[in-house]
Scaffold this active site. Structure first.
Site, PDB file in Angstrom:
ATOM      1  N   LYS A   2      16.909   4.688 -90.866  1.00 39.37           N
ATOM      2  CA  LYS A   2      15.750   5.300 -90.212  1.00 39.37           C
ATOM      3  C   LYS A   2      15.571   4.752 -88.806  1.00 39.37           C
ATOM      4  CE  LYS A   2      10.902   6.474 -90.704  1.00 39.37           C
ATOM      5  NZ  LYS A   2       9.649   6.326 -91.469  1.00 39.37           N
ATOM      6  N   SER A  21       6.473  10.550 -83.361  1.00 42.54           N
ATOM      7  CA  SER A  21       5.308   9.662 -83.382  1.00 42.54           C
ATOM      8  C   SER A  21       5.146   8.941 -82.048  1.00 42.54           C
ATOM      9  CB  SER A  21       5.443   8.649 -84.520  1.00 42.54           C
ATOM     10  OG  SER A  21       6.611   7.858 -84.359  1.00 42.54           O
ATOM     11  N   GLU A  41       5.468   2.298 -80.593  1.00 47.34           N
ATOM     12  CA  GLU A  41       6.270   1.345 -81.359  1.00 47.34           C
ATOM     13  C   GLU A  41       7.624   1.090 -80.696  1.00 47.34           C
ATOM     14  OE1 GLU A  41       4.643   2.124 -85.860  1.00 47.34           O
ATOM     15  OE2 GLU A  41       5.856   3.701 -84.953  1.00 47.34           O
TER      16      GLU A  41
END
Length: 313
Positions: free
Chosen positions: A196, A264, A276
């Site tokens: 991921k 995101s 992030e």
């Protein structure tokens, strides 16, 4: 009926709160409000088929947790940490004094680095689980989650050598109460976390610098391929074998399958929230440095992403 504490009222936190409550579980959602008492909160939930439903959960803030925890913290079957990566450690530190070691803590964070920080802080006495989540979700308004795409909650012990944590992970999957959100056990979760991370390290910063939905990255395939090639070199140097056999194909399939999605990272940038990036691109570059690699394409992408964030600020 089991009792879950979900920390973080973002898209994933609200999605899991809604589905667990629909499955007749007792759900407590830790939020940033300043009320000191537990209050009923309604979630305006849009299911994957487009139907809408009002779901009631119990909401509380950290002071309320600290007040109530001595009497009922041990009655929770699990704690789901659904915060952003940069908030994970601080959230656990706020809970930790009243956090029973026998209650498993499941980490849903994007990227890598935050999981290590949480596991190190809690130490070997706590049952720390980590997950790779591929469910599609977003908030159309606060406490209004939309289930946008089916995926998998794949989880395992963050420390594969910790027998009690492995047992807790298997028990979590066995007792998972909702068939609407698929839950799978992984004996070693780290290859899934890396897979991921690798996908996010391509898609998230690229969509940020091009300010585009995921699908438009098909117009930048030479850059996508170069980034993936560098990741493959890094993974080989780290002796990490991903579950997928062809990372190039995997990344392009994700781009196409989520063509209409806004990553995101781009959502955070547009909303003026911290991203992030440090737990995705910066983490990849830090790992590369440890094994003597430079990854020039990822360095350029990281610098471009930082510039985009600086302009927004």
């Amino acid at each position: 009926m089991s009792k879950y504490l979900i920390v973080g009222a973002g898209a994933l936190g609200c999605l899991y709160a809604a589905e667990l409550a629909r499955a007749q579980q007792q759900v407590y959602l830790l939020v940033r409000d300043t009320q000191a008492n537990i209050q009923t909160r309604e979630l305006a939930y849009t299911r994957i088929d487009g139907t809408q439903e009002s779901i009631q959960v119990q909401a509380l803030d950290t002071p309320a947790w600290r007040q109530q925890a001595p009497t009922w913290a041990a009655t929770f079957c699990g704690i789901i940490l659904a915060t952003k990566a940069q908030d994970a450690l601080a959230s656990v530190q706020a809970l930790a004094p009243q956090l029973p070691p026998q209650v498993p803590v499941l980490l849903l964070q994007n990227g890598m680095g935050s999981q290590q920080a949480v596991a190190q802080y809690l130490g070997g006495q706590h049952l720390v689980l980590a997950a790779s989540v591929t469910e599609g979700a977003y908030l159309k308004a606060p406490f209004s989650p939309v289930h946008a795409g089916r995926g998998v909650l794949r989880l395992g012990a963050f420390d594969p050598e910790q027998t009690k944590a492995q047992d807790a992970a298997q028990a979590w999957v066995r007792t998972w109460p909702t068939a609407h959100l698929k839950c799978i056990y992984a004996q070693d979760i780290h290859p899934w976390l890396w897979q991921k991370l690798a996908i996010n390290a391509v898609i998230n910063p690229l969509t940020l610098i091009y300010n585009c939905p995921n699908g438009e990255l098909m117009q930048h395939l030479p850059q996508v391929r170069l980034l993936v090639e560098e990741l493959q070199t890094l993974l080989q140097s780290l002796a990490i074998q991903l579950p997928c056999t062809d990372l190039q194909t995997c990344v392009q399939e994700v781009i196409q399958a989520t063509a209409g999605n806004i990553s995101s990272m781009l959502q955070d940038q547009r909303a003026g929230r911290p991203t992030e990036l440090a737990y995705i691109s910066a983490y990849v570059l830090a790992c590369a440095k440890q094994v003597g690699l430079t990854l020039p394409a990822h360095v350029r992408l990281y610098q471009q992403a930082q510039a985009c964030l600086a302009i927004k600020d």
